[in-house]
Design a protein around this motif. Structure first.
Motif, PDB file in Angstrom:
ATOM      1  N   VAL A 172       0.813  -1.201   0.000  1.00 35.80           N
ATOM      2  CA  VAL A 172       0.000   0.000   0.000  1.00 35.80           C
ATOM      3  C   VAL A 172       0.852   1.259   0.000  1.00 35.80           C
ATOM      4  N   TRP A 173       2.038   1.227   0.647  1.00 31.82           N
ATOM      5  CA  TRP A 173       2.858   2.436   0.690  1.00 31.82           C
ATOM      6  C   TRP A 173       3.548   2.689  -0.644  1.00 31.82           C
ATOM      7  N   ALA A 174       3.816   1.635  -1.396  1.00 31.87           N
ATOM      8  CA  ALA A 174       4.304   1.837  -2.761  1.00 31.87           C
ATOM      9  C   ALA A 174       3.203   2.451  -3.622  1.00 31.87           C
ATOM     10  N   GLU A 175       1.957   2.031  -3.413  1.00 34.73           N
ATOM     11  CA  GLU A 175       0.840   2.666  -4.114  1.00 34.73           C
ATOM     12  C   GLU A 175       0.715   4.133  -3.703  1.00 34.73           C
ATOM     13  N   PHE A 176       0.977   4.408  -2.435  1.00 30.41           N
ATOM     14  CA  PHE A 176       0.951   5.788  -1.950  1.00 30.41           C
ATOM     15  C   PHE A 176       1.989   6.632  -2.695  1.00 30.41           C
ATOM     16  N   GLU A 177       3.166   6.039  -2.932  1.00 31.95           N
ATOM     17  CA  GLU A 177       4.178   6.769  -3.704  1.00 31.95           C
ATOM     18  C   GLU A 177       3.718   6.975  -5.143  1.00 31.95           C
ATOM     19  N   CYS A 178       3.014   6.000  -5.713  1.00 27.99           N
ATOM     20  CA  CYS A 178       2.442   6.180  -7.050  1.00 27.99           C
ATOM     21  C   CYS A 178       1.475   7.360  -7.071  1.00 27.99           C
ATOM     22  N   ALA A 179       0.734   7.546  -5.982  1.00 31.03           N
ATOM     23  CA  ALA A 179      -0.201   8.666  -5.908  1.00 31.03           C
ATOM     24  C   ALA A 179       0.527  10.004  -5.973  1.00 31.03           C
ATOM     25  N   PHE A 180       1.739  10.053  -5.460  1.00 30.37           N
ATOM     26  CA  PHE A 180       2.554  11.268  -5.575  1.00 30.37           C
ATOM     27  C   PHE A 180       3.161  11.387  -6.974  1.00 30.37           C
ATOM     28  N   LEU A 181       3.805  10.329  -7.430  1.00 29.41           N
ATOM     29  CA  LEU A 181       4.588  10.404  -8.667  1.00 29.41           C
ATOM     30  C   LEU A 181       3.726  10.569  -9.905  1.00 29.41           C
ATOM     31  N   ASN A 182       2.675   9.792 -10.027  1.00 31.03           N
ATOM     32  CA  ASN A 182       2.003   9.641 -11.315  1.00 31.03           C
ATOM     33  C   ASN A 182       0.970  10.727 -11.581  1.00 31.03           C
ATOM     34  N   THR A 183      -0.073  10.739 -10.801  1.00 28.66           N
ATOM     35  CA  THR A 183      -1.170  11.651 -11.121  1.00 28.66           C
ATOM     36  C   THR A 183      -1.041  13.014 -10.448  1.00 28.66           C
ATOM     37  N   TYR A 184      -0.059  13.190  -9.573  1.00 29.79           N
ATOM     38  CA  TYR A 184       0.137  14.489  -8.923  1.00 29.79           C
ATOM     39  C   TYR A 184       1.351  15.215  -9.495  1.00 29.79           C
ATOM     40  N   GLU A 185       2.549  14.668  -9.274  1.00 35.63           N
ATOM     41  CA  GLU A 185       3.756  15.366  -9.718  1.00 35.63           C
ATOM     42  C   GLU A 185       3.835  15.440 -11.245  1.00 35.63           C
ATOM     43  N   ALA A 186       3.534  14.345 -11.920  1.00 32.39           N
ATOM     44  CA  ALA A 186       3.578  14.355 -13.383  1.00 32.39           C
ATOM     45  C   ALA A 186       2.576  15.364 -13.942  1.00 32.39           C
ATOM     46  N   ARG A 187       1.392  15.411 -13.338  1.00 31.52           N
ATOM     47  CA  ARG A 187       0.366  16.339 -13.811  1.00 31.52           C
ATOM     48  C   ARG A 187       0.860  17.785 -13.790  1.00 31.52           C
ATOM     49  N   TRP A 188       1.444  18.204 -12.672  1.00 28.93           N
ATOM     50  CA  TRP A 188       1.872  19.589 -12.562  1.00 28.93           C
ATOM     51  C   TRP A 188       3.132  19.859 -13.367  1.00 28.93           C
ATOM     52  N   LEU A 324      -7.845   9.590 -15.121  1.00 30.14           N
ATOM     53  CA  LEU A 324      -6.548   9.815 -15.763  1.00 30.14           C
ATOM     54  C   LEU A 324      -5.647   8.595 -15.602  1.00 30.14           C
ATOM     55  N   ALA A 325      -5.553   8.069 -14.380  1.00 28.28           N
ATOM     56  CA  ALA A 325      -4.717   6.894 -14.134  1.00 28.28           C
ATOM     57  C   ALA A 325      -5.201   5.691 -14.931  1.00 28.28           C
ATOM     58  N   LEU A 326      -6.506   5.504 -14.976  1.00 29.65           N
ATOM     59  CA  LEU A 326      -7.064   4.363 -15.711  1.00 29.65           C
ATOM     60  C   LEU A 326      -6.850   4.521 -17.218  1.00 29.65           C
ATOM     61  N   HIS A 327      -7.063   5.722 -17.723  1.00 28.07           N
ATOM     62  CA  HIS A 327      -6.912   5.958 -19.160  1.00 28.07           C
ATOM     63  C   HIS A 327      -5.480   5.746 -19.621  1.00 28.07           C
ATOM     64  N   LYS A 328      -4.494   6.115 -18.778  1.00 28.36           N
ATOM     65  CA  LYS A 328      -3.087   5.974 -19.146  1.00 28.36           C
ATOM     66  C   LYS A 328      -2.515   4.606 -18.768  1.00 28.36           C
ATOM     67  N   HIS A 329      -3.356   3.717 -18.244  1.00 27.95           N
ATOM     68  CA  HIS A 329      -2.923   2.372 -17.844  1.00 27.95           C
ATOM     69  C   HIS A 329      -1.844   2.412 -16.767  1.00 27.95           C
ATOM     70  N   TRP A 330      -1.976   3.368 -15.853  1.00 30.21           N
ATOM     71  CA  TRP A 330      -1.059   3.465 -14.733  1.00 30.21           C
ATOM     72  C   TRP A 330      -1.554   2.590 -13.587  1.00 30.21           C
ATOM     73  N   PRO A 331      -0.660   2.262 -12.646  1.00 26.58           N
ATOM     74  CA  PRO A 331      -1.091   1.427 -11.515  1.00 26.58           C
ATOM     75  C   PRO A 331      -2.300   2.037 -10.809  1.00 26.58           C
ATOM     76  N   PHE A 332      -3.329   1.214 -10.619  1.00 26.69           N
ATOM     77  CA  PHE A 332      -4.558   1.705  -9.981  1.00 26.69           C
ATOM     78  C   PHE A 332      -5.264   0.530  -9.315  1.00 26.69           C
ATOM     79  N   SER A 333      -5.563   0.703  -8.041  1.00 26.16           N
ATOM     80  CA  SER A 333      -6.320  -0.304  -7.297  1.00 26.16           C
ATOM     81  C   SER A 333      -7.497   0.386  -6.615  1.00 26.16           C
ATOM     82  N   TRP A 334      -8.312  -0.400  -5.965  1.00 26.92           N
ATOM     83  CA  TRP A 334      -9.474   0.172  -5.283  1.00 26.92           C
ATOM     84  C   TRP A 334      -9.076   1.136  -4.171  1.00 26.92           C
ATOM     85  N   ARG A 335      -7.800   1.037  -3.715  1.00 25.43           N
ATOM     86  CA  ARG A 335      -7.342   1.917  -2.633  1.00 25.43           C
ATOM     87  C   ARG A 335      -6.926   3.301  -3.122  1.00 25.43           C
ATOM     88  N   MET A 336      -6.695   3.468  -4.419  1.00 26.05           N
ATOM     89  CA  MET A 336      -6.077   4.690  -4.902  1.00 26.05           C
ATOM     90  C   MET A 336      -6.869   5.957  -4.595  1.00 26.05           C
TER      91      MET A 336
END
Length: 402
Positions: A172-188, A324-336
């Motif tokens: 779950v904490w690796a998914e938490f890092e994905c939440a920072f890297l993918n849809t937050y930092e990359a977006r901005w 956005l995460a789903l459309h780009k085929h990025w890691p996504f689980s029910w917890r995201m």
């Protein structure tokens, strides 16, 4: 009612800005597709790859750089110490891929406080080609890695980078890092580039030698605590732009601990605050915590349906981000979606800590941003580093946070 109106407008404006960022990311970032073709006049390219310590995915990431579908490139691995456990693996990989001109350089050159940059200098000096890529050891390179970088280069470019795309999250904490890297930092990052103010990202940086040398060469990247911040200023000083590849390159995460993710985010925030303080000032407004709280409070003061307003704000903030995460085929689980919310309510705390300290540990080395000196090609003494007794909170960063 006036307070409710101000809070409501504040919430609405930030929500709209967030949606603009998500739309920019949706348009600019593409999911993986067919490989980029090799250019007709493919220039020679040198990849300088600093390595330090064995990681979970070291074999996968390092070997990917020796299997690129590009006709003319060389790979230079750099390691600072003869005792580093990564050396046998690198030597084995080089021997297993004789078709790629590759070498291992052992021993760094102390030009600044940044250990990664120190580890790259000798590799840069021995590079044979005028196109150079500085790439972290934990970047997973696709077969068309070089082609994607060259395709993003424009006449106005001074540097081409890739955001790290968190992948292969195993807890779950690796998914938490994905939440920072993918849809937050990359977006901005992509939003900044779209509005003509791109910033370098040190995971992958494609340079043209004449541009880097015009700014003082690789040693000039030691003018800031982070080489990507120095690279950003070097490129902007030449009135050139920083561009991003369309499909960010993966960084396999494996397992992460909450402490690792937290310390890494605080470290990066402190670096941004130190190197770009004016741009860092409004960063607290980029997450959903403040607008969601403001909108909910406005509904309460105006005697609106608080639950409905809160539900609408959560949907507006995290529905499009999930899409956005789903459309780009990025890691996504029910917890995201819950992790997106946790991330955004962590951002004000990270922002506050960024202003409250100047110290952290990077690859086991204590560093103090107040002690950072501009690089002039000299070799500082080893004792010129940060000391534990100086004030401020010490934030530890593990060897995986290159």
């Amino acid at each position: 009612m006036q307070i409710a109106l101000v809070l409501g407008l504040f919430s609405l404006v930030l929500t709209m800005v967030n949606l603009v960022g998500l739309i920019v990311a949706l348009v600019r970032i593409r999911p993986p597709r067919t490989a980029c073709p090799v250019p007709h006049s493919a220039p020679g390219v040198t990849i300088v790859r600093p390595v330090c310590g064995l990681e979970t995915f070291s074999h996968e990431t390092l070997s990917s750089g020796l299997r690129l579908d590009y006709p003319l490139y060389e790979m230079i691995f750099c390691v600072a110490r003869t005792s580093d456990p990564i050396i046998p693996l690198v030597e084995k990989l080089i021997a297993a891929h004789p078709q790629v001109p590759a070498k291992l350089i052992i021993g760094d050159e102390k030009v600044c406080e940044n250990p990664k940059l120190n580890n790259c200098v000798r590799g840069y000096d021995e590079a044979r080609h005028d196109w150079l890529i500085l790439a972290d050891a934990n970047v997973l390179m696709p077969g068309d890695y070089i082609q994607q970088l060259l395709a993003a280069w424009k006449p106005s470019s001074g540097l081409v980078c890739s955001m790290p795309l968190g992948s292969q999250a195993e807890n779950v904490w690796a998914e938490f890092e994905c939440a920072f890297l993918n849809t937050y930092e990359a977006r901005w990052q992509f939003t900044g580039e779209a509005f003509g103010r791109g910033f370098a990202q040190g995971k992958t940086m494609l340079w043209r030698r004449d541009i880097l040398e015009a700014g003082g060469g690789i040693r000039a990247l030691g003018r800031e605590i982070a080489e990507d911040a120095a690279g950003t200023k070097l490129v902007h000083a030449q009135n050139r732009k920083i561009h991003l590849v369309e499909a960010p390159f993966e960084q396999p995460l494996g397992r992460r601990s909450a402490k690792e993710v937290w310390n890494r985010q605080v470290r990066w925030a402190r670096m941004r605050r130190k190197t770009f303080p004016l741009y860092f000032l409004p960063e607290i407004l980029t997450g959903g915590a403040l607008p969601i709280l403001a909108g909910t409070l406005a509904a309460f003061l105006a005697d609106y349906n608080v639950e409905a307003v809160l539900a609408a704000l959560l949907l507006l903030w995290y529905g499009p981000e999930s899409l956005l995460a789903l459309h780009k085929h990025w890691p996504f689980s029910w917890r995201m979606p819950a992790l997106f919310l946790l991330r955004d309510f962590s951002l004000p705390v990270i922002y506050t800590l960024a202003w409250c300290g100047d110290r952290f540990v990077w690859h086991g080395k204590p560093m103090d941003m107040r002690a950072q000196q501009p690089a002039h090609g000299a070799r500082p003494q080893d004792g010129n580093h940060a000391h534990d007794e100086s004030g401020g909170e010490l934030v530890e960063s593990t060897s995986r946070s290159s």
